[in-house]
Motif scaffolding. Structure first.
Motif, PDB file in Angstrom:
ATOM      1  N   ARG A   1      19.956  15.313 -25.915  1.00  0.00           N
ATOM      2  CA  ARG A   1      19.332  13.987 -25.857  1.00  0.00           C
ATOM      3  C   ARG A   1      20.241  12.870 -26.369  1.00  0.00           C
ATOM      4  O   ARG A   1      20.011  11.713 -26.100  1.00  0.00           O
ATOM      5  CB  ARG A   1      18.012  13.983 -26.591  1.00  0.00           C
ATOM      6  N   ASP A   2      21.281  13.245 -27.150  1.00  0.00           N
ATOM      7  CA  ASP A   2      22.223  12.247 -27.649  1.00  0.00           C
ATOM      8  C   ASP A   2      23.362  11.994 -26.665  1.00  0.00           C
ATOM      9  O   ASP A   2      24.253  11.194 -26.943  1.00  0.00           O
ATOM     10  CB  ASP A   2      22.798  12.695 -28.992  1.00  0.00           C
ATOM     11  N   GLY A   3      23.382  12.726 -25.552  1.00  0.00           N
ATOM     12  CA  GLY A   3      24.424  12.551 -24.554  1.00  0.00           C
ATOM     13  C   GLY A   3      25.627  13.451 -24.747  1.00  0.00           C
ATOM     14  O   GLY A   3      26.604  13.348 -24.017  1.00  0.00           O
ATOM     15  N   ASN A   4      25.563  14.344 -25.736  1.00  0.00           N
ATOM     16  CA  ASN A   4      26.666  15.268 -25.989  1.00  0.00           C
ATOM     17  C   ASN A   4      26.495  16.523 -25.153  1.00  0.00           C
ATOM     18  O   ASN A   4      25.377  17.012 -24.989  1.00  0.00           O
ATOM     19  CB  ASN A   4      26.709  15.659 -27.464  1.00  0.00           C
ATOM     20  N   PHE A   5      27.608  17.051 -24.649  1.00  0.00           N
ATOM     21  CA  PHE A   5      27.560  18.296 -23.901  1.00  0.00           C
ATOM     22  C   PHE A   5      27.762  19.457 -24.868  1.00  0.00           C
ATOM     23  O   PHE A   5      28.578  19.382 -25.777  1.00  0.00           O
ATOM     24  CB  PHE A   5      28.653  18.328 -22.827  1.00  0.00           C
ATOM     25  N   ASN A   6      27.005  20.534 -24.679  1.00  0.00           N
ATOM     26  CA  ASN A   6      27.087  21.714 -25.536  1.00  0.00           C
ATOM     27  C   ASN A   6      27.137  22.964 -24.673  1.00  0.00           C
ATOM     28  O   ASN A   6      26.548  23.013 -23.597  1.00  0.00           O
ATOM     29  CB  ASN A   6      25.859  21.812 -26.444  1.00  0.00           C
TER      30      ASN A   6
END
Length: 143
Positions: free
Chosen positions: A77-82
């Protein structure tokens, strides 16, 4: 109050601007390359830890090692890819692979710890970063 102005090299800014909306396509590819490096190290460490130096005969079936895998890269949701290295659940005997991995990693009463995740993380950090940088350079070169 002091003021600092930093100018980025024009070549770098041009390469970054070419990424634009392609970052959503490139980031998962880069993470997958790095994840594969870590996955191989975790598999190697786990295979050397399972069933070794036990009081009783090993009951290892190989199911835990075969369930180890890599998730697909997802955006939070923060725009970070994991991307995650983990175990597929459940096992055929009803136990949880995560529970068994935790026992192997940290031990329990009567069973010493045989860490395989933490050493894999620290041992593969540099090679993972290098592989991801190389893949990013390759992907940027294609643009």
């Amino acid at each position: 109050m002091a003021k600092v102005s930093i100018k980025m090299p024009d070549e770098f800014l041009l390469r970054i601007s070419r990424l634009g909306d392609q970052i959503d396509v490139i980031a998962p590819r880069v993470l997958e390359v790095g994840g594969k490096v870590v996955l191989e190290k975790v598999k190697s460490n786990l295979s050397t830890s399972i069933g070794k130096e036990t009081k009783y005969p090993s009951r290892a079936t190989g199911e835990m090692l075969s369930s180890l895998g890599l998730s697909e890269a997802k955006q939070d949701r923060d725009g970070n890819f994991n991307i995650k290295v983990g175990f597929a659940e459940p096992r055929s005997d009803g136990e949880s692979n995560a529970k068994i991995a935790n026992i192997i990693e940290y031990g329990k009463h009567g069973q010493p710890a045989k860490p395989f995740l933490k050493p894999a993380q620290s041992a593969s950090r540099k090679s993972c970063t290098e592989a991801m940088i190389a893949k990013l350079e390759e992907e940027i070169g294609k643009l």
